[in-house]
Design a protein around this motif. Structure first.
Motif, short mmCIF file in Angstrom:
data_model
loop_
_atom_site.label_atom_id
_atom_site.label_comp_id
_atom_site.label_asym_id
_atom_site.label_seq_id
_atom_site.Cartn_x
_atom_site.Cartn_y
_atom_site.Cartn_z
N SER A 184 0.83 -1.21 0.00
CA SER A 184 0.00 0.00 0.00
C SER A 184 0.86 1.26 0.00
O SER A 184 0.54 2.25 -0.67
N SER A 185 1.96 1.22 0.75
CA SER A 185 2.88 2.37 0.77
C SER A 185 3.51 2.58 -0.60
O SER A 185 3.66 3.72 -1.05
N LEU A 188 0.92 4.18 -2.85
CA LEU A 188 0.76 5.59 -2.52
C LEU A 188 1.94 6.41 -3.06
O LEU A 188 1.75 7.49 -3.62
N THR A 192 1.27 9.21 -6.06
CA THR A 192 1.31 10.61 -5.62
C THR A 192 2.67 11.27 -5.79
O THR A 192 2.78 12.49 -5.68
N THR A 199 5.37 7.81 3.16
CA THR A 199 4.27 6.85 2.96
C THR A 199 4.39 5.58 3.77
O THR A 199 3.40 4.88 3.97
N ALA A 270 -5.81 2.46 -0.05
CA ALA A 270 -4.94 2.29 -1.22
C ALA A 270 -5.74 1.71 -2.38
O ALA A 270 -5.61 2.13 -3.53
N LEU A 273 -7.92 4.40 -3.77
CA LEU A 273 -7.19 5.34 -4.63
C LEU A 273 -7.04 4.77 -6.04
O LEU A 273 -7.22 5.48 -7.03
N GLY A 296 0.60 6.74 6.41
CA GLY A 296 0.17 7.23 5.10
C GLY A 296 -1.33 7.37 4.91
O GLY A 296 -1.78 7.84 3.86
N HIS A 297 -2.12 6.98 5.92
CA HIS A 297 -3.57 6.93 5.70
C HIS A 297 -4.17 8.30 5.42
O HIS A 297 -4.98 8.47 4.51
N LEU A 300 -3.58 9.38 1.94
CA LEU A 300 -4.46 8.70 0.98
C LEU A 300 -5.85 9.33 0.97
O LEU A 300 -6.41 9.61 -0.10
N GLU A 303 -5.85 12.66 -0.71
CA GLU A 303 -5.70 12.52 -2.16
C GLU A 303 -7.05 12.30 -2.84
O GLU A 303 -7.26 12.73 -3.98
#
Length: 351
Positions: A184-185, A188, A192, A199, A270, A273, A296-297, A300, A303
């Motif tokens: 997920s990181s 992200l 982005t 992240t 994630a 996104l 990082g949440h 996200l 975003e």
């Protein structure tokens, strides 16, 4: 399969703006100061726009828990071994996990899907849709092929289709997969342009030394695979996960059927996104449940322009924050259905 995905995306409609406006007007006629119920009013208007109904009911609701393993665990990025993934799947199926408890509290069903667990699992309540036995190690090459990523997305769509046919009208995203905060990181970071220091979080609770190592692994995976940030499927296939892809399908499937989909924490976001990059219209059907402690949440959510309903310092995943939010979504629709207007109650309205 790619054409099937395109047809699905083309089928998703924007929210019904007229119903949103009708809901806002109705809320202003209720026996309260305008806007005084805050996010509940926002949810009520959004849900009206999703469903085309001013006060829909959600008697049947489900959290779809997608489970899969990650080859990147070979790099030592988690505090827990990969064997925990199949063990936790059995815990879900036996009703003993946190998401089971909170789903029972919310009157929701837990649907557990093996979409990529690296084990032989059998249980009468398990939905077996294994695309492959875990992803490959993304630090050495692509996590999966684009075809596998699309296949996993379509599994998520199929699960929602089946449940909508059975009368389910609200969904939540849940997941299980040791190593999935690393994937997920990476997603992200690619989507982005943020660096891994921004992240990458502690996931299952890793120490400082392993956190730095995890950041390095994410950078390496991106460097090795060079995913195209403008192509969400390419990014998903190269540095994503099978359960993340499955949740992309759950989100797109819910949007197709004009059903609310409550987004859980970091991993679910994630997936959200990716879904929003495939079609921005899908974002209208998402409700952000809570703000996870995973680093990082918030990035996200920002975003996608999602505002979380709850802040409970949770970082478990599984769909726990999302099923807690089911009750608040239902509360918002009950306000619409049951609360008196100034006229019906014989109360003088404000200026």
């Amino acid at each position: 399969m790619k054409e099937q995905l395109k047809q699905l995306i083309d089928h998703i409609q924007p929210l019904d703006g007229q119903k949103v406006e009708e809901a806002l007007q109705h809320l202003d006629q209720l026996t309260k100061p305008p806007g005084s119920l805050g996010k509940l009013e926002q949810i009520a208007a959004q849900v009206a726009g999703m469903t085309g109904e001013l006060a829909p009911s959600f008697e049947k609701k489900a959290v779809i828990v997608m489970a899969a393993d990650h080859g990147v665990c070979e790099e030592g990025i988690s505090a827990f071994p990969a064997e925990v993934t199949p063990q936790m799947v059995l815990n879900f199926l036996h009703g003993g996990a946190a998401v089971n408890v909170l789903a029972r509290h919310a009157g929701a069903e837990v649907v557990c899907v093996d979409i990529g667990v690296n084990a032989e699992l059998e249980h009468p309540n398990l939905v077996s849709r294994n695309v492959r036995k875990g992803t490959a190690n993304m630090a050495k090459g692509p996590a999966m092929t684009e075809e596998e990523a699309i296949q996993a997305i379509l599994v998520g769509v199929e699960i929602v289709d089946q449940h909508v046919a059975q009368g389910y009208r609200m969904f939540a995203t849940g997941e299980m997969g040791i190593g999935n905060t690393t994937a997920s990181s990476a997603l992200l970071s690619v989507l982005t342009g943020m660096n891994s220091e921004q992240t990458v979080g502690r996931g299952t609770g890793i120490d400082d030394e392993r956190l730095v190592h995890k950041q390095t692994v994410v950078r390496k995976a991106i460097q090795v695979n060079a995913p195209n940030a403008k192509d969400p499927l390419d990014v998903l296939a190269k540095v994503g996960g099978l359960e993340i892809a499955g949740l992309v399908g759950v989100i797109l499937g819910a949007a197709k059927h004009q059903c609310p989909v409550v987004i859980d924490g970091f991993i679910s976001s994630a997936a959200a996104l990716i879904a929003s990059r495939l079609t921005p219209l899908a974002t209208g059907y998402m409700i952000g449940s809570h703000l996870s402690q995973e680093q990082g949440h918030e990035l996200l959510l920002d975003e996608m322009g999602l505002t979380p309903v709850l802040q409970l310092d949770m970082r478990l995943g599984e769909g726990t924050g999302a099923v807690l939010t089911f009750s608040l979504v239902e509360a918002a629709t009950k306000i619409m259905r049951e609360m008196a207007t100034f006229a019906s109650a014989g109360i003088s309205a404000g200026e």
